[in-house]
Design a protein around this motif. Structure first.
Motif, PDB file in Angstrom:
ATOM      1  N   GLU A 131      37.805  46.925  35.629  1.00 27.58           N
ATOM      2  CA  GLU A 131      38.717  48.044  36.038  1.00 27.58           C
ATOM      3  C   GLU A 131      39.952  48.366  37.395  1.00 27.58           C
ATOM      4  OE1 GLU A 131      35.415  50.002  33.749  1.00 27.58           O
ATOM      5  OE2 GLU A 131      35.313  49.337  35.692  1.00 27.58           O
ATOM      6  N   GLN A 132      39.174  47.466  37.868  1.00 25.99           N
ATOM      7  CA  GLN A 132      39.376  47.326  39.374  1.00 25.99           C
ATOM      8  C   GLN A 132      40.289  46.428  39.891  1.00 25.99           C
ATOM      9  OE1 GLN A 132      36.948  48.294  43.310  1.00 25.99           O
ATOM     10  NE2 GLN A 132      38.651  47.797  44.791  1.00 25.99           N
ATOM     11  N   ILE A 133      41.970  46.761  39.929  1.00 29.82           N
ATOM     12  CA  ILE A 133      42.823  45.926  40.248  1.00 29.82           C
ATOM     13  C   ILE A 133      43.184  44.830  41.483  1.00 29.82           C
ATOM     14  CG2 ILE A 133      45.280  45.148  41.041  1.00 29.82           C
ATOM     15  CD1 ILE A 133      45.854  47.364  40.295  1.00 29.82           C
ATOM     16  N   GLN A 134      42.527  43.250  41.604  1.00 29.82           N
ATOM     17  CA  GLN A 134      42.264  43.018  42.470  1.00 29.82           C
ATOM     18  C   GLN A 134      43.136  41.056  42.789  1.00 29.82           C
ATOM     19  OE1 GLN A 134      38.839  39.368  42.981  1.00 29.82           O
ATOM     20  NE2 GLN A 134      37.907  40.061  43.987  1.00 29.82           N
ATOM     21  N   VAL A 135      43.442  40.783  44.273  1.00 26.31           N
ATOM     22  CA  VAL A 135      44.311  38.885  44.212  1.00 26.31           C
ATOM     23  C   VAL A 135      43.260  38.692  44.834  1.00 26.31           C
ATOM     24  CG1 VAL A 135      45.809  38.480  45.406  1.00 26.31           C
ATOM     25  CG2 VAL A 135      46.449  41.396  44.409  1.00 26.31           C
ATOM     26  N   ASP A 136      43.663  37.558  44.471  1.00 26.45           N
ATOM     27  CA  ASP A 136      42.838  36.087  44.660  1.00 26.45           C
ATOM     28  C   ASP A 136      43.999  35.414  44.833  1.00 26.45           C
ATOM     29  OD1 ASP A 136      41.580  34.124  45.608  1.00 26.45           O
ATOM     30  OD2 ASP A 136      40.874  33.343  43.401  1.00 26.45           O
ATOM     31  N   GLY A 137      44.554  35.345  47.122  1.00 22.08           N
ATOM     32  CA  GLY A 137      45.471  34.512  47.515  1.00 22.08           C
ATOM     33  C   GLY A 137      44.509  33.604  48.550  1.00 22.08           C
ATOM     34  N   SER A 138      43.323  32.914  47.221  1.00 22.00           N
ATOM     35  CA  SER A 138      42.571  31.081  47.952  1.00 22.00           C
ATOM     36  C   SER A 138      43.526  30.246  48.786  1.00 22.00           C
ATOM     37  CB  SER A 138      41.294  30.820  47.480  1.00 22.00           C
ATOM     38  OG  SER A 138      40.919  32.357  46.815  1.00 22.00           O
ATOM     39  N   GLY A 139      45.085  30.562  48.034  1.00 20.21           N
ATOM     40  CA  GLY A 139      45.584  29.120  48.622  1.00 20.21           C
ATOM     41  C   GLY A 139      46.838  29.132  49.666  1.00 20.21           C
ATOM     42  N   VAL A 140      46.885  30.852  49.540  1.00 20.24           N
ATOM     43  CA  VAL A 140      47.984  30.712  50.499  1.00 20.24           C
ATOM     44  C   VAL A 140      47.151  31.848  51.382  1.00 20.24           C
ATOM     45  CG1 VAL A 140      50.211  31.069  48.693  1.00 20.24           C
ATOM     46  CG2 VAL A 140      48.678  33.080  48.964  1.00 20.24           C
ATOM     47  N   SER A 141      45.889  31.526  51.762  1.00 18.94           N
ATOM     48  CA  SER A 141      45.210  32.136  53.765  1.00 18.94           C
ATOM     49  C   SER A 141      44.862  33.857  53.305  1.00 18.94           C
ATOM     50  CB  SER A 141      46.778  32.246  54.134  1.00 18.94           C
ATOM     51  OG  SER A 141      46.613  30.459  54.733  1.00 18.94           O
ATOM     52  N   LEU A 142      45.323  34.038  51.999  1.00 20.67           N
ATOM     53  CA  LEU A 142      45.062  35.359  51.850  1.00 20.67           C
ATOM     54  C   LEU A 142      43.752  36.287  51.610  1.00 20.67           C
ATOM     55  CD1 LEU A 142      46.249  38.470  51.531  1.00 20.67           C
ATOM     56  CD2 LEU A 142      47.043  38.076  49.112  1.00 20.67           C
ATOM     57  N   GLY A 143      42.738  35.072  50.103  1.00 22.00           N
ATOM     58  CA  GLY A 143      41.707  34.888  50.355  1.00 22.00           C
ATOM     59  C   GLY A 143      41.243  35.928  49.030  1.00 22.00           C
ATOM     60  N   LYS A 144      40.295  36.906  49.055  1.00 15.62           N
ATOM     61  CA  LYS A 144      40.484  37.999  48.051  1.00 15.62           C
ATOM     62  C   LYS A 144      40.904  39.280  48.066  1.00 15.62           C
ATOM     63  CE  LYS A 144      37.556  35.508  44.475  1.00 15.62           C
ATOM     64  NZ  LYS A 144      36.471  35.313  43.808  1.00 15.62           N
ATOM     65  N   PHE A 145      41.577  40.172  47.730  1.00 10.78           N
ATOM     66  CA  PHE A 145      41.310  41.888  48.192  1.00 10.78           C
ATOM     67  C   PHE A 145      42.229  42.422  47.331  1.00 10.78           C
ATOM     68  CE2 PHE A 145      45.811  41.683  48.372  1.00 10.78           C
ATOM     69  CZ  PHE A 145      46.089  43.186  48.439  1.00 10.78           C
ATOM     70  N   PRO A 146      41.159  43.845  47.173  1.00  8.23           N
ATOM     71  CA  PRO A 146      40.841  44.709  48.568  1.00  8.23           C
ATOM     72  C   PRO A 146      39.280  45.031  47.791  1.00  8.23           C
ATOM     73  CG  PRO A 146      41.206  46.172  47.020  1.00  8.23           C
ATOM     74  CD  PRO A 146      42.125  44.467  45.965  1.00  8.23           C
ATOM     75  N   GLU A 147      38.281  44.963  48.828  1.00  6.12           N
ATOM     76  CA  GLU A 147      36.928  45.223  48.488  1.00  6.12           C
ATOM     77  C   GLU A 147      36.535  45.954  47.147  1.00  6.12           C
ATOM     78  OE1 GLU A 147      35.301  46.901  52.405  1.00  6.12           O
ATOM     79  OE2 GLU A 147      35.612  44.686  53.149  1.00  6.12           O
ATOM     80  N   LYS A 148      35.865  45.695  46.719  1.00  5.95           N
ATOM     81  CA  LYS A 148      35.262  46.874  45.979  1.00  5.95           C
ATOM     82  C   LYS A 148      34.930  48.047  45.945  1.00  5.95           C
ATOM     83  CE  LYS A 148      31.172  46.983  42.651  1.00  5.95           C
ATOM     84  NZ  LYS A 148      30.179  46.475  41.479  1.00  5.95           N
ATOM     85  N   ASN A 149      35.432  49.126  45.164  1.00  7.85           N
ATOM     86  CA  ASN A 149      36.121  50.551  45.369  1.00  7.85           C
ATOM     87  C   ASN A 149      35.626  50.925  43.732  1.00  7.85           C
ATOM     88  OD1 ASN A 149      36.733  53.291  45.740  1.00  7.85           O
ATOM     89  ND2 ASN A 149      37.438  52.294  48.090  1.00  7.85           N
ATOM     90  N   SER A 150      34.998  52.474  43.965  1.00  5.85           N
ATOM     91  CA  SER A 150      34.609  52.596  42.481  1.00  5.85           C
ATOM     92  C   SER A 150      36.433  53.796  42.497  1.00  5.85           C
ATOM     93  CB  SER A 150      33.003  53.604  42.339  1.00  5.85           C
ATOM     94  OG  SER A 150      32.956  51.940  42.223  1.00  5.85           O
ATOM     95  N   GLY A 151      36.506  54.223  43.546  1.00  2.00           N
ATOM     96  CA  GLY A 151      38.203  54.660  43.713  1.00  2.00           C
ATOM     97  C   GLY A 151      38.684  54.624  43.456  1.00  2.00           C
ATOM     98  N   LYS A 152      39.406  53.635  42.423  1.00  2.00           N
ATOM     99  CA  LYS A 152      40.265  52.445  42.789  1.00  2.00           C
ATOM    100  C   LYS A 152      40.045  52.201  41.134  1.00  2.00           C
ATOM    101  CE  LYS A 152      41.569  51.750  47.555  1.00  2.00           C
ATOM    102  NZ  LYS A 152      41.498  50.009  48.158  1.00  2.00           N
TER     103      LYS A 152
END
Length: 420
Positions: free
Chosen positions: A246-267
């Protein structure tokens, strides 16, 4: 509370219908009864539409608990006397929809012997663009008679809540479907999304199930639901392996961003709630932000090693048609198990990292989109029918659904930036 009422109603219908399994009418444990199909689980029916709509139709049918033994006529009628009671129960002050705003020419439905459902009758709403904006009108329609059978009181009346809304009233249903942008795979038309030094993704979504992975699949605990972007390159999604579904994540592996944010049950996001979700990334600063309903949710800073963000990867290949490069999709990424099980509207791609103030201001609409060169793609999803979604930006890359698209045309998305 509403879900409990629907469950109780469904259970009651199941009990009643169980008495119809006998082949002999005299063995029924109750009298046969008529009701309205659209009032089976709830008597309220929203007729919400955008302010430019002038007319639309709604259908309703008469239903019997058990098949009719003889031809049975069921008569319907609008009933203004029910408005006062409805307002008292719901603490509302709705007025009856005036007769000039509807046509209901055929009001008698026939349920043929041996059947339990009539052919539908049509209510034609008209002159709707003359109604007050954001005001709800009540239009109760009830069964006034049914030959030889009783009426099922809890479902003999449907209350149409007619509302001309200034809000977004149409969205696409992407469950078991997704959206392609053919122009982003072709040289020339994809130039608008290649060579970017910054980007903003925006979309309005409502999720029906964070763990649904297709009609033939089982429940998946760590499910990934795609919002938009390019797999393994720059993808805005909800959930991931070893991550909250249920948490938003961005995978920016191809543009130097990697995956963010970290796992957080408050989000975590909630089911069946409308969210405006925005993601921004700027190569000049290395800063990336996620906003939910116009408010900052997550941020990170990286050291980019790429000079440009390319979303039309196939268009950069020597032979685009034969390229194995990933594509830009709305609601789809790696495979059929990562679709968005829910609704989508107001999808946008920008060539700049928009500020929080800009995102908040324009969450539900962009004025004069064809005059903004930094707006590289803009799909409102307000068509309400068909499989083509117009790109309202100056670049004209229309989107196409993978299979026949289903639409939800009686929604009303709350406009948080207009609430006090």
């Amino acid at each position: 509370m509403k879900q409990r009422k629907i469950f109780i109603a469904a259970a009651a219908f199941a009990f009643l219908l169980s008495g119809c399994e006998s082949d002999h009418a005299d063995s029924y444990p109750f009298d046969n009864a008529a009701y309205i199909d659209v009032a089976e689980t709830t008597s309220d029916s929203n007729v919400t539409f955008k302010k430019t709509v002038s007319e639309l139709d709604r259908e309703l049918s008469a239903v019997l608990i058990c098949p009719a033994t003889v031809d049975t006529e069921v008569e319907f009628a609008p009933d203004a006397s029910l408005v006062e009671g409805y307002n008292a129960r719901h603490e509302t002050r709705y007025t009856m929809l005036e007769e000039k705003y509807y046509d209901f020419p055929v009001r008698t439905a026939l349920i043929e012997a041996g059947k339990s459902v009539s052919l539908p009758l049509t209510i034609h709403f008209k002159g709707l663009d003359q109604l007050e904006i954001d005001q709800t009108y009540l239009f109760p329609v009830t069964i006034v008679s049914a030959d030889g059978v009783s009426l099922l009181n809890g479902s003999k009346t449907v209350y149409y809540l007619v509302r001309r809304s200034s809000a977004i009233t149409t969205a696409a249903i992407l469950t078991d479907n997704w959206i392609e942008i053919p122009g982003y795979d072709k040289p020339g038309s994809a130039d608008c999304v290649n060579g970017l030094t910054a980007v903003t993704y925006e979309a309005i979504v409502r999720v029906h199930d964070f763990h649904y992975a297709g009609p033939t699949s089982t429940y998946i605990e760590e499910k990934l639901s795609t919002i938009m972007g390019v797999e393994q390159h720059l993808l805005l999604r909800i959930g991931d392996t070893n991550f909250n579904a249920e948490q938003i994540q961005v995978d920016g592996s191809g543009v130097s961003l990697g995956k963010f944010p970290e796992k957080n049950s408050g989000k975590l996001l909630s089911l069946e709630e409308w969210y405006h979700i925005a993601f921004t990334y700027d190569l000049a600063t290395g800063e990336a932000y996620i906003y939910v309903n116009g408010q900052l949710q997550s941020r990170t800073t990286v050291a980019p090693t790429v000079k440009a963000i390319n979303l039309g990867l196939r268009a950069l290949a020597e032979n685009p048609e034969e390229s194995d490069a990933r594509q830009f999709f709305i609601g789809y990424s790696y495979d059929n198990f990562r679709q968005l099980c829910g609704n989508v509207a107001e999808v946008r791609v920008w060539s700049v990292a928009r500020t929080r103030e800009e995102i908040w201001r324009d969450m539900y609409d962009v004025e004069n989109p064809s005059e903004k060169p930094e707006l590289r793609g803009y799909w409102k999803f307000n068509e309400g029918k068909g499989n083509v979604i117009k790109d309202l930006s100056m670049y004209g890359n229309d989107a196409v659904s993978h299979t026949d698209l289903k639409w939800d045309t009686s929604i009303e998305i709350p406009q948080l930036n207009k609430q006090e």
